[in-house]
Design an enzyme around this catalytic site. Structure first.
Site, PDB file in Angstrom:
ATOM      1  N   ALA A 233       0.818  -1.214   0.000  1.00  0.00           N
ATOM      2  CA  ALA A 233       0.000   0.000   0.000  1.00  0.00           C
ATOM      3  C   ALA A 233       0.851   1.263   0.000  1.00  0.00           C
ATOM      4  O   ALA A 233       0.317   2.367  -0.027  1.00  0.00           O
ATOM      5  CB  ALA A 233      -0.932  -0.005   1.215  1.00  0.00           C
TER       6      ALA A 233
ATOM      7  N   LYS B  62      -7.365   6.248 -10.275  1.00  0.00           N
ATOM      8  CA  LYS B  62      -6.651   7.250 -11.076  1.00  0.00           C
ATOM      9  C   LYS B  62      -5.662   6.609 -12.051  1.00  0.00           C
ATOM     10  O   LYS B  62      -5.137   7.282 -12.942  1.00  0.00           O
ATOM     11  CB  LYS B  62      -5.947   8.242 -10.164  1.00  0.00           C
ATOM     12  CG  LYS B  62      -6.934   9.120  -9.414  1.00  0.00           C
ATOM     13  CD  LYS B  62      -6.280   9.795  -8.239  1.00  0.00           C
ATOM     14  CE  LYS B  62      -7.293  10.490  -7.362  1.00  0.00           C
ATOM     15  NZ  LYS B  62      -8.228   9.578  -6.702  1.00  0.00           N
TER      16      LYS B  62
END
Length: 185
Positions: A109, A155
């Site tokens: 992450a 995105k």
């Protein structure tokens, strides 16, 4: 009527099979990169419910790691927490982390997430998202990591920003390296 989260999703909600996840992760060493960030920290909190034998927290943010460790120690009865500082763009540090902690599963992450800030810091975006991911992916097979899960973003689908493009490049690298790897990516 009351508003429910499904009204906001614009898609069917996903029901997670917690029993299958628990069967996969319980009694394993799980590493979370970017653990001090908002997404990484929440992943760590949720992983505790799945009972890994050891949860390795990796981030370069000392203060974030300090407070996350204090929080998780309250919640992690019987789970070994191993809090590490490290920059994933430093390949030698990644090797050390993998060698010393021997994770079975990595949940990646770690990344910058603020789009406007990345527009004015392109080199750092590439280093912290693309190069860091490359280091982790390249070394995962060497250190017998069974699975690597990269957390990405919407995105990256049709990138219109530096951050989105970097995440897309990292995704492409993971997908390319998954072929022929002993690590499931």
């Amino acid at each position: 009527r009351s508003v429910v989260i499904e009204d906001l999703l614009c898609r069917p909600s996903v029901e997670l099979d917690l029993d299958a996840q628990r069967a996969w992760l319980s009694d394993r060493v799980v590493m979370v990169t970017g653990s001090a960030g908002s997404i990484g920290a929440e992943i760590c909190r949720q992983l505790l419910r799945l009972r890994p034998s050891k949860l390795v927290l990796v981030d370069r943010a000392e203060t974030g790691q300090f407070f996350l460790e204090r929080e998780l120690r309250q919640l992690a009865s019987g789970i070994d927490l191993d809090v590490r500082l490290g920059d994933l763009a430093d390949r030698m540090r990644v090797e050390t982390l993998l060698s010393e902690t021997q994770p079975d599963v990595i949940i990646h992450a770690a990344a910058y997430k603020h789009v406007p800030l990345m527009e004015s810091n392109c080199g750092e975006a590439v280093r912290n998202i693309v190069l860091a991911t490359r280091n982790l992916v390249d070394l995962a097979s060497r250190y017998a990591v069974q699975a690597l899960v990269m957390i990405s973003t919407d995105k990256a689908v049709n990138p219109t920003s530096v951050m989105g493009l970097c995440k897309r490049m990292a995704e492409n690298y993971v997908q390319t390296r998954a072929f022929g790897s002993t690590c499931r990516m």
